[in-house]
Scaffold this active site. Sequence first.
Site, mmCIF file in Angstrom:
data_model
loop_
_atom_site.group_PDB
_atom_site.id
_atom_site.type_symbol
_atom_site.label_atom_id
_atom_site.label_comp_id
_atom_site.label_asym_id
_atom_site.label_seq_id
_atom_site.Cartn_x
_atom_site.Cartn_y
_atom_site.Cartn_z
ATOM 1 N N ASP A 250 7.210 -16.435 -30.017
ATOM 2 C CA ASP A 250 6.781 -15.535 -31.085
ATOM 3 C C ASP A 250 7.621 -14.266 -31.080
ATOM 4 O OD1 ASP A 250 5.101 -15.394 -28.548
ATOM 5 O OD2 ASP A 250 4.781 -13.398 -29.382
ATOM 6 N N ASP A 251 7.634 -13.586 -32.213
ATOM 7 C CA ASP A 251 8.307 -12.284 -32.346
ATOM 8 C C ASP A 251 9.785 -12.321 -31.990
ATOM 9 O OD1 ASP A 251 5.951 -11.296 -33.143
ATOM 10 O OD2 ASP A 251 5.642 -9.927 -31.477
ATOM 11 N N ASP B 157 -6.536 -16.068 -31.075
ATOM 12 C CA ASP B 157 -7.304 -15.257 -32.019
ATOM 13 C C ASP B 157 -7.127 -13.774 -31.755
ATOM 14 O OD1 ASP B 157 -9.166 -14.366 -33.922
ATOM 15 O OD2 ASP B 157 -10.347 -16.197 -33.658
#
Length: 714
Positions: free
Chosen positions: A128-129, A233
């Site tokens: 991610d990122d 989440d």
Amino acid sequence: MLSDNVTDSKDSAFICGVVEGFYGRPWTLDQRKDLFVKLQQWGMNSYLYAPKDDYKHRAYWRELYSVEEAEHLTNLISASKECNITFFYALSPGLDITYSSPKEMVILKRKLDQVAQFGCTAFALLFDDIEAEMTESDKEAFQSFAQAQVSVTNEIYEHLNQPKGFMFCPTQYCGSRAVPDVPNSEYLNTVGSKLAPGIDVMWTGPKVISRFISPASIDEIAEVLRRKPVIWDNLHANDYDQKRLFLGPYSGRPSTLLTKLKGVLTNPNCEYGANFVAIHTVAQWSKCSVDTDSQSNDAISADIKLEQESRSGRGDDDEDVSLPMHVYQPRLALKKSLQLWLPEFKRTKSMWGPISKPHVSNVPPVTFSSSGQSAVPCSSISSLEEGGASPGSALMPTAEHSSEEASDLASETTLTPCLADGTESAESASMVSLDRVAEGMEPMETVESASSASSQAKQLDVEDVEDDNKESPLKEEMPHVPEQEEGDVVMECERKEVEDYQLTVDDLLLLCDVFYLPFEHGPQGMQLLQEFNWLKLNAHLVASVSSKVASNATPEVKEWHQRAEKFDSMSRALNKLFTRLTYINNRELLYELYPYVWDMRGVVALLNSYVKWLSFHQGSKQGFLNGEQEPWVFRGGLAADLQRLLPLESVNDLFLYKTPETPTRQVYTIRPYLASDEQSVYELCRRLHVARLSALIPDAEKTFHSYPNLPGDM
């Protein structure tokens, strides 16, 4: 039958737990051990280690852990096994890995082999990122970015002998980042078709921080990935805003998702102690097969028009309703969690410094538009781009995000901001500011650093300041608390002497309501917005009414004053919560919550003073724009929404203060001058004048006996 099926699925394979994946100082070893015990007690089974500020997890992923760091991780993994919690170790090599380099693969395998030697049996690779760009050598070796990641992940999965627990976080990890969309994303379809079937894929929902995750959206991504996703989440993640804390219940996720998911891992607040409700309500949700979670009933969203409030001040959720164990209702789940959270405040624990979170800018400018009576608080869109957000956070942390102007202003003043509700002074305990504890510590240094921070705190005594105002309304409400020689821990026997300083479940409910969820305020928080907005818009009803004719006031005027009293009582309730909180034995928890409650209490107290001033002046009828944004484009949550209701071009300058640097039990209040203050001001002027003359005139006191108001008139 549905309940049995869900239970069987969860017991055998459903992943349910916590991911420590935020930006900011990682949790301590003791906090993680405490988490494992709670996860076991609540029937959860997994923990994913992925703190962004463990540099050897992400920025320096190639470096092996030192002997000391290895000992910490080994102890952590052993503690998780004792509680039957699966420990997932995550590595984020995507920032600068060369996917086609055999040397890089050797380094990656060596790093994970080292962690495996610590006793770890479950792993995760996170991509991610990162930029979706490849080196020239990678472009020659792989047809696409997705194929490069899948190739590396599959090879590591095989190298580790296909562990039972292995997760993969894609670069397109939510619906809003799928290009062009979820069904047609070449990247996601490649992951679904090429990734080994035994590897689970993480997903945050429609957005990085998803307000609602529908069964249909999960069906859509599951079909593309060819497997059930694991939800990472971010509902309770707060590392993108220093002013926000999320203490509301898990909501916006129908329990029907349980049969469609491989698991749920909540990435909560940076402050460990503030996550009790977030994690416990996830545990309750995971055991249910039916829910009554209607998005608009359990808490009122901030974008609902304020004139539609309930004047009774009570919501449907205030009723004591009992539901079967397999039915999930967020508000009732919250109250059940609070009953179990209350004893945590009574545990005697030393402080463990402030949480280091990414510095963010102040509340953005407000755009006004005239809309009559339908004024709605909303958040202005900032210049921050959605890029840079991750499953673990909505913003990449950089030191440049801090506000130099705010720091300069705060460092030049020693005034404690307005906090009491209409009183001239109030006694309460304030704690060391965030700047008093060093933040430059190694990510894995937990035990030694904790003891050092604790010893530093014990050297700082709470300063007691005498209060000359004996007629303070707040002091009539709250009895005097015996002075403490040490401000770090209040003994249980001393606390029992003052019943009014006992924290209650109602206090915690208020705390949660003013720090609820990213997209909604709790009922009591929304009530603060509603009452203040109504009082401001209807101030013209009382602006022209003099005090002489107040007895003959119209029903409208009486209603305004009644609701002003109601707002004052809510402000006092927040004041009482703050005071009670400062006397809890769990100083670690206090230090985590204190800055947030301090800010909220100060904002509400200022607005309460503004309400008193409104009775003499015309109220503003300006309205506010509305919009649907990710929660990081506005700052401060409820406190910011309350600030935006002030009819000013910019209210930032009113709130450029920070937690007191010098511990003190004295709080000062700034409020409007009232007619009832006239004699007090005359008396003050007389005493000051006499004090000046006393050195020259021995009987200066008698000089003004016949004309006590003369110095004031002068």
